[in-house]
Design an enzyme around this catalytic site. Structure first.
Site, mmCIF file in Angstrom:
data_model
loop_
_atom_site.group_PDB
_atom_site.id
_atom_site.type_symbol
_atom_site.label_atom_id
_atom_site.label_comp_id
_atom_site.label_asym_id
_atom_site.label_seq_id
_atom_site.Cartn_x
_atom_site.Cartn_y
_atom_site.Cartn_z
ATOM 1 N N TYR A 64 0.961 -1.254 0.016
ATOM 2 C CA TYR A 64 -0.043 -0.183 0.088
ATOM 3 C C TYR A 64 0.802 1.310 -0.127
ATOM 4 O O TYR A 64 1.785 1.112 0.626
ATOM 5 C CB TYR A 64 -0.908 0.105 1.151
ATOM 6 N N ASP A 241 -7.429 14.536 -23.375
ATOM 7 C CA ASP A 241 -7.424 13.079 -23.104
ATOM 8 C C ASP A 241 -6.918 12.651 -24.438
ATOM 9 O O ASP A 241 -7.437 12.445 -25.524
ATOM 10 C CB ASP A 241 -8.959 12.818 -22.748
ATOM 11 N N THR A 270 -4.435 6.966 -21.177
ATOM 12 C CA THR A 270 -4.121 5.537 -20.761
ATOM 13 C C THR A 270 -2.889 5.380 -21.202
ATOM 14 O O THR A 270 -2.194 5.979 -21.800
ATOM 15 C CB THR A 270 -4.908 4.572 -21.402
ATOM 16 N N LYS A 273 -2.603 1.679 -24.804
ATOM 17 C CA LYS A 273 -3.406 1.728 -26.084
ATOM 18 C C LYS A 273 -2.179 1.986 -27.024
ATOM 19 O O LYS A 273 -1.351 0.903 -26.919
ATOM 20 C CB LYS A 273 -4.314 2.688 -25.943
ATOM 21 N N ARG A 279 -1.830 -1.821 -18.537
ATOM 22 C CA ARG A 279 -3.136 -1.093 -18.261
ATOM 23 C C ARG A 279 -3.228 -0.346 -17.156
ATOM 24 O O ARG A 279 -3.032 -0.281 -16.030
ATOM 25 C CB ARG A 279 -4.337 -2.372 -18.017
HETATM 26 N N1 DSN Z 1 -12.257 1.398 -23.935
HETATM 27 C C1 DSN Z 1 -11.508 2.587 -24.500
HETATM 28 C C2 DSN Z 1 -11.713 2.444 -25.872
HETATM 29 O O1 DSN Z 1 -12.051 1.478 -26.461
HETATM 30 O O2 DSN Z 1 -11.544 3.337 -26.579
HETATM 31 C C3 DSN Z 1 -11.632 3.578 -24.010
HETATM 32 O O3 DSN Z 1 -12.725 3.916 -23.049
#
Ligand code: DSN
Length: 478
Positions: A64, A241, A270, A273, A279
């Protein structure tokens, strides 16, 4: 890296897992087989490196570490501090950002941190003054009432979901659409492209506190200098974003006015991607917002996932290598090849093409909904996701589109010829799929009939490409 090391690391790890719960070990093996054997075209997915994946499987998971580096609410965080500092340092260098916060667990979390930071930083209330004085206990009941009123009375302007925005950009069913008074900007009905004059006009009228730029299904680049001009004109905070295209920013495909980081007050992303990391999420900010973003945990986040922060550091180190720039350029080049492959075969693309990593295929010309197309493609081993198109008559559940992305298959080594072939195979499936009927015999938006032999034909042609470009080529499980 020595392939035998990776093979033995995973083989042994799976043996350990199997000794406790063999069904999980079996499912993990099966997932690798399935990912190896299908055309992964989900625009938000990728394949992280074995180094990134292995970093997530350690005892950092057990620690933690609420708080920030050097200021934790738990003892014994010296190694987590090292990990978080390194991940943030790599992120700042990679994106040229003054400040990086690597704790968010996901993109939605990163956006929540950003929203609350903007509210804390910009909303004039007694709360703000007392937070700055670091004496929150001085807040009276009347202060809290003012705070609730002021925080709950702010405006957010984001891109609409059917134009390619994300549900966290003010979409009603998401908390962002409930915590703010929200309005949405769309795209030009004729071209499908962002119309900056229209965004500016809406911003002048609505006067948002937060202008959100960024997308999850818009197949074009955005000029962030223009978005910042609009934000400045109306006194808004520009939040970008970049979850989808962070890899193209890191890989220097998006530079100058297409790089959001210098123009946005706060940039969220994120890490899994196009950036090809573990993740998770991240917030980059100008100095002015750093102290507020730092309060993300415990403001809106649970304790940081130290094992994932460690994997973020590894992924960012990978993305700082010149080879990542080559990869990112190929992602964009391959999207163009895919789009051209569709256009030469008569398919209908939203905006008529792409200049990022996304191709948005409007499947209505085949007499199908997005849901029918998605299911038929999956039968043929092509993994995609259905997606709304602008002004979609079928709504967000059935949709009229299929969203495709090139990051994952580019990681496998697919190039121009393969992506042209992918377009051919997808068109083959769609041309041989018919909309089905409901049990009562009426038109259905979900059921479909795929022509005889199509799935086998497409699967065997995909297999040739997938075999030529194996996933984790040196990884052999014993
Ligand atoms: N789940 C992601 C996407 O597929 O674009 C974004 O939330």
């Amino acid at each position: 890296m020595d392939d035998s090391l990776i093979s033995s690391a995973y083989s042994q790890a799976l043996e350990v897992i199997a000794s406790v719960e063999p069904r999980i070990a079996a499912a993990t093996r099966q997932e690798l087989t399935d990912q190896r054997g299908s055309l992964k075209l989900i625009a938000s997915e990728n394949y992280a490196s074995p180094a990134v994946l292995l970093t997530m499987g350690t005892w950092f998971s057990d620690k933690y570490a609420e708080g920030t580096v050097g200021h934790r609410f738990y003892a014994g965080c010296q190694n987590v501090d090292t990990v978080e500092s390194l991940a943030a340092e790599h992120a700042r260098e990679l994106f040229g950002a003054p400040y990086a916060y690597v704790q968010p667990h996901s993109g939605i979390d990163a956006n929540l941190v950003a929203f609350w930071s903007i509210l804390a930083n910009r909303v004039e209330t007694p709360y703000l003054a007392k937070m700055q004085a670091k004496n929150v206990n001085e807040l009276t009941e009347a202060d809290w009432e003012t705070l609730r009123h002021e925080f709950g009375n702010q405006r957010l302007l984001g891109m609409s979901l059917d134009a390619g925005g994300h549900l966290t950009h003010g979409f009603r069913p998401n908390i962002s659409g409930k915590m703010f008074h929200q309005q949405q900007y769309g795209t030009d009905p004729g071209t499908g492209l962002l119309d900056y004059d229209a965004v500016a006009a809406k911003a002048r009228e609505f006067k948002p506190l937060v202008l959100v730029a960024g997308y999850s299904a818009y197949p074009r680049r955005v000029n962030f200098a223009k978005m910042r001009e609009i934000a400045d004109e109306v006194g808004a905070v520009l939040m970008v974003d970049m979850a989808h295209f962070a890899g193209l920013v890191a890989g220097k495909v998006f530079t100058g006015e297409e790089d959001p980081v210098p123009f946005a007050h706060i940039t969220t992303t994120t890490t899994h991607k196009s950036l090809r990391g573990p993740r998770g999420g991240m917030v980059l900010a100008q100095e002015e917002f750093a102290a507020d973003v730092d309060r993300g945990c415990p403001m809106v986040l649970g304790g940081p996932l130290s094992h994932v922060m460690a994997a973020k550091a590894v992924a960012f180190a990978e993305a700082r290598q010149p080879s990542f720039q080559t990869y990112a350029q190929k992602v964009a080049d391959n999207a163009k090849s895919l789009a051209e492959g569709f256009l030469t075969r008569g398919a209908n693309l939203v905006t008529g093409g792409t200049d990022n990593h996304i191709v948005l295929l409007d499947v209505s010309s085949y007499g199908l909904t997005g849901r029918q197309a998605e299911s038929a493609l999956l039968d043929a081993g092509v993994v995609t996701n259905r997606n709304s198109v602008p002004a979609d008559p079928n709504g967000a559940w059935y949709t009229s589109g299929v969203r495709l992305g090139t990051p994952a298959l580019t990681t496998r080594g697919f190039g121009h010829d393969e992506f042209d072939k992918v377009a051919e195979l997808i068109v083959d499936v769609l041309e041989h799929t018919e909309a089905g009927t409901t049990k009562a015999g009426g038109p259905s938006k979900a059921s479909y009939v795929l022509g005889d032999g199509v799935a086998d034909r497409v699967t065997s042609q995909s297999a040739e490409m997938l075999d030529k470009h194996p996933l984790y080529p040196g990884l052999v499980l014993s």
